[in-house]
Motif scaffolding. Structure first.
Motif, PDB file in Angstrom:
ATOM      1  N   GLN A 149      50.750  87.887  48.971  1.00  0.00           N
ATOM      2  CA  GLN A 149      50.747  88.074  50.196  1.00  0.00           C
ATOM      3  C   GLN A 149      50.938  86.621  50.968  1.00  0.00           C
ATOM      4  OE1 GLN A 149      50.861  90.740  51.566  1.00  0.00           O
ATOM      5  NE2 GLN A 149      49.574  92.421  50.534  1.00  0.00           N
ATOM      6  N   LYS A 150      51.644  86.813  52.010  1.00  0.00           N
ATOM      7  CA  LYS A 150      51.893  85.550  52.683  1.00  0.00           C
ATOM      8  C   LYS A 150      51.558  85.573  54.227  1.00  0.00           C
ATOM      9  CE  LYS A 150      55.266  82.014  53.530  1.00  0.00           C
ATOM     10  NZ  LYS A 150      56.733  81.485  53.262  1.00  0.00           N
ATOM     11  N   LEU A 151      50.237  85.063  54.746  1.00  0.00           N
ATOM     12  CA  LEU A 151      49.961  85.080  56.240  1.00  0.00           C
ATOM     13  C   LEU A 151      50.696  84.049  56.753  1.00  0.00           C
ATOM     14  CD1 LEU A 151      46.168  85.672  55.300  1.00  0.00           C
ATOM     15  CD2 LEU A 151      48.121  87.385  55.403  1.00  0.00           C
ATOM     16  N   ILE A 178      43.639  90.983  53.574  1.00  0.00           N
ATOM     17  CA  ILE A 178      44.498  90.355  52.571  1.00  0.00           C
ATOM     18  C   ILE A 178      45.446  91.661  51.945  1.00  0.00           C
ATOM     19  CG2 ILE A 178      43.110  88.467  51.955  1.00  0.00           C
ATOM     20  CD1 ILE A 178      42.690  89.743  49.283  1.00  0.00           C
ATOM     21  N   PHE A 179      45.106  92.713  52.195  1.00  0.00           N
ATOM     22  CA  PHE A 179      45.988  93.945  51.416  1.00  0.00           C
ATOM     23  C   PHE A 179      46.972  94.219  52.388  1.00  0.00           C
ATOM     24  CE2 PHE A 179      41.951  94.154  48.984  1.00  0.00           C
ATOM     25  CZ  PHE A 179      42.438  93.911  47.938  1.00  0.00           C
ATOM     26  N   VAL A 196      49.495  80.591  54.997  1.00  0.00           N
ATOM     27  CA  VAL A 196      48.413  80.854  53.881  1.00  0.00           C
ATOM     28  C   VAL A 196      49.017  81.639  52.797  1.00  0.00           C
ATOM     29  CG1 VAL A 196      46.065  81.579  53.051  1.00  0.00           C
ATOM     30  CG2 VAL A 196      46.123  80.617  55.281  1.00  0.00           C
ATOM     31  N   GLN A 197      48.992  81.434  51.476  1.00  0.00           N
ATOM     32  CA  GLN A 197      49.687  82.015  50.696  1.00  0.00           C
ATOM     33  C   GLN A 197      48.683  82.425  49.658  1.00  0.00           C
ATOM     34  OE1 GLN A 197      54.409  81.197  50.028  1.00  0.00           O
ATOM     35  NE2 GLN A 197      53.106  79.439  49.532  1.00  0.00           N
ATOM     36  N   ILE A 198      48.585  83.857  49.249  1.00  0.00           N
ATOM     37  CA  ILE A 198      47.652  84.485  48.356  1.00  0.00           C
ATOM     38  C   ILE A 198      48.556  84.803  47.124  1.00  0.00           C
ATOM     39  CG2 ILE A 198      46.128  86.208  47.832  1.00  0.00           C
ATOM     40  CD1 ILE A 198      45.951  86.709  50.909  1.00  0.00           C
ATOM     41  N   PHE A 254      43.757  83.799  44.269  1.00  0.00           N
ATOM     42  CA  PHE A 254      43.643  82.626  44.974  1.00  0.00           C
ATOM     43  C   PHE A 254      44.428  82.183  46.233  1.00  0.00           C
ATOM     44  CE2 PHE A 254      46.569  81.522  41.594  1.00  0.00           C
ATOM     45  CZ  PHE A 254      47.519  80.466  41.996  1.00  0.00           C
ATOM     46  N   ALA A 255      43.927  81.613  47.207  1.00  0.00           N
ATOM     47  CA  ALA A 255      44.719  81.553  48.531  1.00  0.00           C
ATOM     48  C   ALA A 255      44.970  79.909  48.666  1.00  0.00           C
ATOM     49  CB  ALA A 255      43.796  81.970  49.764  1.00  0.00           C
ATOM     50  N   VAL A 256      46.130  79.859  49.043  1.00  0.00           N
ATOM     51  CA  VAL A 256      46.321  78.263  49.018  1.00  0.00           C
ATOM     52  C   VAL A 256      46.796  78.277  50.564  1.00  0.00           C
ATOM     53  CG1 VAL A 256      47.994  76.323  48.639  1.00  0.00           C
ATOM     54  CG2 VAL A 256      47.300  77.966  46.928  1.00  0.00           C
ATOM     55  N   THR A 257      46.195  77.108  51.427  1.00  0.00           N
ATOM     56  CA  THR A 257      46.211  76.864  52.852  1.00  0.00           C
ATOM     57  C   THR A 257      47.236  75.758  52.878  1.00  0.00           C
ATOM     58  OG1 THR A 257      44.244  78.041  53.175  1.00  0.00           O
ATOM     59  CG2 THR A 257      45.132  76.518  54.982  1.00  0.00           C
ATOM     60  N   SER A 258      48.309  75.688  53.339  1.00  0.00           N
ATOM     61  CA  SER A 258      49.206  74.626  53.245  1.00  0.00           C
ATOM     62  C   SER A 258      50.307  74.650  54.486  1.00  0.00           C
ATOM     63  CB  SER A 258      50.181  74.603  52.231  1.00  0.00           C
ATOM     64  OG  SER A 258      51.176  73.666  52.284  1.00  0.00           O
ATOM     65  N   SER A 259      50.557  73.677  55.334  1.00  0.00           N
ATOM     66  CA  SER A 259      51.402  73.854  56.475  1.00  0.00           C
ATOM     67  C   SER A 259      51.249  74.895  57.644  1.00  0.00           C
ATOM     68  CB  SER A 259      53.050  73.735  55.818  1.00  0.00           C
ATOM     69  OG  SER A 259      53.944  73.698  56.861  1.00  0.00           O
ATOM     70  N   THR A 260      52.246  75.800  57.656  1.00  0.00           N
ATOM     71  CA  THR A 260      51.996  76.794  58.760  1.00  0.00           C
ATOM     72  C   THR A 260      51.603  78.246  57.995  1.00  0.00           C
ATOM     73  OG1 THR A 260      54.264  77.180  58.919  1.00  0.00           O
ATOM     74  CG2 THR A 260      53.391  75.704  60.395  1.00  0.00           C
TER      75      THR A 260
END
Length: 497
Positions: free
Chosen positions: A74-76, A109-110, A62-64, A54-60
Motif C-alpha cells: 500500500q502507498k499512502l 492500511i487495507f 508512507v509505503q507499506i 513494515f511502514a517506511v516514512t520517506s519524503s511525501t
C-alpha cells in the motif's frame, strides 16, 4: 514396526555463552534485500501482528511493504509536503502519520482511506504513536508541544506545551498503561507525563538533543538516545540513570529492542548498527552499512531487521529459516487465489533416505549395551563431549540395561567409568544420572571389591569422600537458606507493623 528413538544429548549440553548467543543472533540475519527510495528515510515501523508488514516514512508518502515479497503493498500519498513518523496500532490495521502540514492523519492500511485528520499543531509533527489501549494518539511537534487526541471524535483532549523550549523530535508511550508517555526534545530534556493528573510527573536531562526513546517491555524503565550516548532511566525513581552506553562515534539516531527485551539495537550516523546486552550493557556485535542510519526497526518475532539510511536506501535483513519451518499461511489468501489440487496417495513421494545413526545408537538398536557404553567412554568422547556420555548412560538406565553393560568388565574399564563419574558428578546437570550410575556400579563390584587393584579401591574411597563433602555442602546451603528466610520474614513483619 516401532521407530527407534535416538539418544537425546541436548538436555545435558553445556549452554552457549551469552556473548556467543548474541553474535549468532545478529549473524542469523543473512538474507539481505536493498530497496531505494527517493528521499531520506525518516521513520520505520513494523506491524506487531503477522505477517509483520513494515511502514517506511520517506519524503511525501508512507509505503507499506509486504515482508514476504518485499514489494509495496500500500502507498499512502495523500500529502502535499513531507510526512514523518508513521506508526502502527497494536492490531496492525491502522497507522497514524505526522506531517509538515502541522496535522496528524489516521489511515486504514487495507483500504488506504483517510479516517481522521487531527488539526491543532502549528508546526511540523515529527512523531505520532497510539496509546496502549489503541483509543488515543499522542503527537510530538516542533511547536514544543505534545497533544493527546481522541480517535473516535478527532478532538484534542490535552495539550502539554509548557515543558520544552525546543523542538520535540522523540517520544514513546508506555506498553503497560494508556496514561503514561515520555517526550524528548532538542533542548536535551526528557519529560514523563501522566494524563490522569494532566501534568508532568518528572523531568530529566540527557545532556544532548534527544533523537529516540523506547520503553522496556515491563514499562518500568525507558531508553533514550542522543548525541553519542544511550541512557537507561528508571521510571519508579523519577528518572534515575541506571546505565549508559557510549559505543558510537556519531549521533545515535534510532534505538529498538528485541522481542524479549534482552538485546538493544542502536543505529547511528557513524553507519553502524550495534547490538548491546540489556543486562550487562556490553556491546556484543556491530554491523556496518553503506551510509548514515536514520531509523531502524525489528519485527516482534525477531526474524526481520529493517534499517533506513540518509540516502534513501532501505536494508532488510532476514533470519535464515529452514524449509520445514515456512508457514504457507503467512501469505494472505487475497494475494493468491490459486488452489493447489490434492495429490493422490499413490503419487505421493516417499522419502527413502536411509537414517544415519551415531555408532552408540547403532549398538543400542541391536541391544548391545556394553559396546554402546564402550563407544562413549573413549578418551576423546569423554574429554570433548561428556554430555553425550551422560545421555547414553541415562538411556541405558531407562532401558534397564546399565547393569548388563557394567557386568563382566575388566578393572581398567571400570576405572575409566569411575574416573568419569568422579570428574562430573558435581555438575548440576549430570549429578542425578551419575549418582544412579555409581549406585549400580557399587552393586556390581561389591562382591568382588577385594579382587580389584589398589588403584581401584583407592578410587572408590575417594568417591565416598567426595560424596560426603557434597553432603556437607548441601547441609550448609540449607542452613544458609533457613537463615535468609528468617531474615526476610523478620523484615516483612517489621515493615507491616
Amino acid at each position: 514396526m516401532i521407530e527407534f528413538k535416538r539418544t537425546n544429548a541436548r538436555s545435558f549440553q553445556k549452554p552457549v555463552p551469552e556473548a556467543l548467543q548474541d553474535v549468532s543472533y545478529i549473524k542469523n540475519f543473512k538474507s539481505t534485500t536493498l530497496i531505494k527510495e527517493t528521499g531520506p528515510i525518516d521513520y520505520i515501523s513494523v506491524s506487531p501482528v503477522e505477517p509483520h508488514y513494515f511502514a517506511v516514512t520517506s519524503s511525501t508518502c508512507v509505503q507499506i511493504f509486504n515482508p514476504v515479497t518485499k514489494l509495496v503493498s500500500q502507498k499512502l500519498n495523500k500529502f502535499k509536503s513531507n510526512v514523518y513518523g508513521g506508526s502502527f496500532r497494536k492490531d496492525g490495521r491502522l497507522i497514524c502519520v505526522g506531517s509538515e502540514e502541522s496535522t496528524v492523519k489516521l489511515f486504514d492500511i487495507f483500504t488506504k482511506n483517510s479516517l481522521r485528520i487531527f488539526e491543532g499543531h502549528t508546526a511540523p509533527v515529527h512523531r505520532t504513536f497510539f496509546t496502549m489501549d489503541g483509543l488515543h494518539i499522542i503527537s510530538f511537534c516542533d511547536d514544543k508541544s505534545s497533544i493527546l487526541w481522541d480517535i473516535s471524535t478527532a478532538t484534542k483532549i490535552m495539550t502539554f506545551d509548557q515543558d520544552h523550549s525546543d523542538y520535540i523530535r522523540a517520544g514513546a508511550v508506555s506498553p503497560i498503561s494508556p496514561h503514561i508517555f515520555v517526550s524528548g526534545g532538542y533542548d536535551k530534556i526528557i519529560n514523563m507525563y501522566d494524563t490522569r493528573v494532566e501534568k508532568k510527573v518528572f523531568s530529566v536531562s540527557h545532556d544532548a538533543a534527544v533523537e529516540s526513546i523506547v520503553f522496556t517491555p515491563t514499562g518500568g524503565s525507558f531508553l533514550s538516545a542522543g548525541g553519542t550516548e544511550i541512557r537507561l532511566y528508571d521510571c519508579l525513581s523519577k528518572g534515575k540513570v541506571l546505565s549508559r552506553i557510549t559505543q558510537h562515534n556519531k549521533t545515535v539516531t534510532s534505538i529498538a529492542l528485541s522481542s524479549s527485551g534482552h538485546k538493544i539495537l542502536s543505529g547511528s550516523l557513524d553507519r553502524h548498527v550495534k547490538m548491546h546486552d540489556a543486562a550487562s550493557f556490553k556491546t556484543n556485535h556491530s554491523v556496518e552499512y553503506s551510509n548514515s542510519i536514520t531509523s531502524l526497526a525489528i519485527s516482534q518475532d525477531d526474524k526481520m531487521l529493517v534499517v533506513g539510511m540518509v540516502d534513501g536506501m532501505i536494508s532488510i535483513k532476514e533470519q535464515k529459516i529452514a524449509e520445514n519451518d515456512v508457514n504457507a499461511s503467512v501469505i494472505p489468501e487475497k494475494e493468491n487465489n490459486i488452489k493447489t489440487p490434492a495429490v493422490p496417495a499413490s503419487e505421493k513421494i516417499v522419502n527413502t533416505e536411509k537414517e544415519i545413526l551415531a555408532k552408540y545408537d547403532q549398538f543400542l538398536r541391536k541391544f548391545q549395551y556394553s559396546k554402546a557404553l564402550d563407544v562413549v567412554m573413549q578418551t576423546y568422547t569423554v574429554n570433548r563431549y561428556p554430555h553425550v556420555s551422560v545421555a547414553l548412560i541415562r538411556n541405558l538406565i531407562r532401558r534397564n540395561g546399565l547393569r548388563q553393560a557394567l557386568i563382566g568388565r575388566d578393572v581398567r574399564n571400570l576405572n575409566n567409568i569411575v574416573k568419569f563419574c568422579l570428574r562430573h558428578f558435581t555438575n548440576m546437570k549430570f549429578g542425578r544420572v551419575l549418582q544412579h550410575c555409581l549406585d549400580i556400579l557399587l552393586d556390581v563390584v561389591e562382591e568382588r571389591i577385594e579382587e580389584n587393584s589398589l588403584e581401584s579401591r583407592s578410587m572408590f574411597k575417594t568417591m565416598i569422600k567426595r560424596i560426603e563433602e557434597e553432603i556437607l555442602i548441601a547441609k550448609s546451603l540449607l542452613e544458609l537458606r533457613g537463615v535468609l528466610e528468617s531474615i526476610k520474614l523478620t523484615a516483612e513483619t517489621s515493615k507491616s507493623t
